[in-house]
Design a protein around this motif. Structure first.
Motif, short mmCIF file in Angstrom:
data_model
loop_
_atom_site.label_atom_id
_atom_site.label_comp_id
_atom_site.label_asym_id
_atom_site.label_seq_id
_atom_site.Cartn_x
_atom_site.Cartn_y
_atom_site.Cartn_z
N LEU A 82 0.84 -1.20 0.00
CA LEU A 82 0.00 0.00 0.00
C LEU A 82 0.87 1.25 0.00
N TYR A 83 1.96 1.23 0.75
CA TYR A 83 2.88 2.36 0.77
C TYR A 83 3.45 2.62 -0.62
N LEU A 84 3.82 1.56 -1.31
CA LEU A 84 4.36 1.72 -2.67
C LEU A 84 3.31 2.27 -3.63
N ILE A 85 2.06 1.89 -3.43
CA ILE A 85 0.97 2.41 -4.26
C ILE A 85 0.84 3.92 -4.06
N PHE A 86 1.00 4.38 -2.82
CA PHE A 86 0.95 5.82 -2.54
C PHE A 86 2.09 6.56 -3.24
N LEU A 87 3.19 5.86 -3.50
CA LEU A 87 4.36 6.49 -4.13
C LEU A 87 4.29 6.50 -5.66
N ILE A 88 3.23 5.94 -6.23
CA ILE A 88 3.11 5.84 -7.70
C ILE A 88 3.28 7.19 -8.40
N PRO A 89 2.62 8.28 -7.95
CA PRO A 89 2.81 9.57 -8.65
C PRO A 89 4.28 9.99 -8.73
N ILE A 90 5.02 9.79 -7.64
CA ILE A 90 6.45 10.14 -7.63
C ILE A 90 7.23 9.22 -8.56
N LEU A 91 6.92 7.93 -8.50
CA LEU A 91 7.62 6.96 -9.35
C LEU A 91 7.37 7.24 -10.83
N LEU A 92 6.20 7.73 -11.18
CA LEU A 92 5.90 8.07 -12.57
C LEU A 92 6.66 9.31 -13.03
N LEU A 93 7.01 10.17 -12.10
CA LEU A 93 7.77 11.38 -12.43
C LEU A 93 9.25 11.10 -12.65
N VAL A 94 9.74 10.01 -12.08
CA VAL A 94 11.18 9.71 -12.11
C VAL A 94 11.76 9.70 -13.53
N PRO A 95 11.15 8.99 -14.50
CA PRO A 95 11.75 8.97 -15.85
C PRO A 95 11.84 10.36 -16.49
N PHE A 96 10.83 11.19 -16.24
CA PHE A 96 10.83 12.54 -16.81
C PHE A 96 11.89 13.41 -16.13
N ASN A 97 12.10 13.19 -14.84
CA ASN A 97 13.15 13.91 -14.13
C ASN A 97 14.53 13.50 -14.63
N LEU A 98 14.70 12.19 -14.86
CA LEU A 98 15.97 11.69 -15.41
C LEU A 98 16.21 12.26 -16.81
N GLY A 99 15.15 12.26 -17.63
CA GLY A 99 15.26 12.80 -18.98
C GLY A 99 15.61 14.28 -18.97
N TYR A 100 15.02 15.02 -18.04
CA TYR A 100 15.29 16.46 -17.93
C TYR A 100 16.75 16.69 -17.56
N ILE A 101 17.26 15.90 -16.63
CA ILE A 101 18.66 16.03 -16.20
C ILE A 101 19.61 15.72 -17.36
N LEU A 102 19.31 14.66 -18.09
CA LEU A 102 20.17 14.26 -19.21
C LEU A 102 20.14 15.28 -20.35
N TYR A 103 18.96 15.87 -20.59
CA TYR A 103 18.80 16.80 -21.72
C TYR A 103 19.31 18.20 -21.39
N PHE A 104 18.95 18.70 -20.20
CA PHE A 104 19.29 20.07 -19.84
C PHE A 104 20.49 20.18 -18.89
N HIS A 105 20.97 19.02 -18.40
CA HIS A 105 22.07 19.01 -17.42
C HIS A 105 21.76 19.92 -16.23
N SER A 106 20.53 19.85 -15.80
CA SER A 106 20.07 20.66 -14.68
C SER A 106 18.96 19.92 -13.96
N GLU A 107 18.68 20.32 -12.71
CA GLU A 107 17.60 19.71 -11.97
C GLU A 107 16.32 20.51 -12.15
N MET A 108 15.18 19.86 -11.97
CA MET A 108 13.90 20.54 -12.06
C MET A 108 13.80 21.61 -10.98
N SER A 109 13.16 22.73 -11.36
CA SER A 109 13.05 23.85 -10.44
C SER A 109 11.82 24.67 -10.81
N GLU A 110 11.71 25.83 -10.20
CA GLU A 110 10.62 26.75 -10.52
C GLU A 110 10.64 27.12 -12.00
#
Length: 203
Positions: free
Chosen positions: A69-97
């Motif tokens: 159940l705890y892992l199910i609650f983490l699904i939204p964050i887990l779905l964001l992970v690939p896009f965050n990784l892609g952003y870092i690889l493409y822009f060489h920066s972390e997500m921000s405002e």
């Protein structure tokens, strides 16, 4: 050997069953490791990765009877992970405002032009990523030993408590320092960016 380390620390745990759970949790801060490796800050990368894992182990004692159940609650964050990784690889920066503002101000045509070259790669990666997550999830035990979860959650909470010390800002309160430590890593940086954008929209 990861299995040996866990067995030494938690001898009464079923090591083969807890590893899938830890691997899923470790997916979340892996972007911190990648970002700092790209900047040749290896020690910081390891530190923020471990800190990120510990943060998500704090609630372990509360979900000791409902691990899945705890892992199910983490699904939204887990779905964001690939896009965050892609952003870092493409822009060489972390997500921000600035990232949130860029997403809001990008129209459909601009988004399509940006993603067109990566759609196939992104789809393939997402399919593999979700399959691996589901495969690991199916191997996570439903419950876990209470004493050990109290220990792990306590250690994780202590790690959070001392996290601001290396960069402590004496001009703000201790709670603000804790918040800054959390906002400095994913997904805290995304939450911070969204919060700041929403705050600006009010004025």
């Amino acid at each position: 050997n990861m299995k040996f380390v866990i067995k030494r620390l938690f001898p009464s745990w079923n090591v083969s069953s807890i590893i899938p759970f830890l691997l899923i949790i470790a997916v979340i801060p892996v972007s911190e490791l990648l970002f700092n490796i790209l900047r040749h800050q290896f020690a910081k990368g390891v530190f923020t990765f471990v800190f990120g894992v510990l943060i998500f182990l704090i609630p372990l004692v509360l979900f000791r009877k409902h691990l899945r159940l705890y892992l199910i609650f983490l699904i939204p964050i887990l779905l964001l992970v690939p896009f965050n990784l892609g952003y870092i690889l493409y822009f060489h920066s972390e997500m921000s405002e600035a990232t949130i503002l860029m997403i809001i101000n990008t129209n459909h045509n601009e988004a399509f032009e940006l993603l067109r070259s990566y759609v196939i790669v992104l789809i393939i990666f997402m399919v593999i990523y979700l399959f691996v997550l589901y495969w690991l999830y199916r191997r996570v035990p439903r419950t876990i030993d209470t004493k050990k979860t109290v220990y792990v959650s306590s250690v994780s909470l202590m790690a959070l408590a001392i996290s601001p010390l290396p960069i402590y800002d004496h001009n703000v309160s201790y709670s603000e320092n804790i918040k800054d430590a959390l906002y400095d890593i994913f997904p805290g940086n995304v939450v911070s960016g969204i919060t700041n954008v929403l705050y600006q929209d009010k004025f």
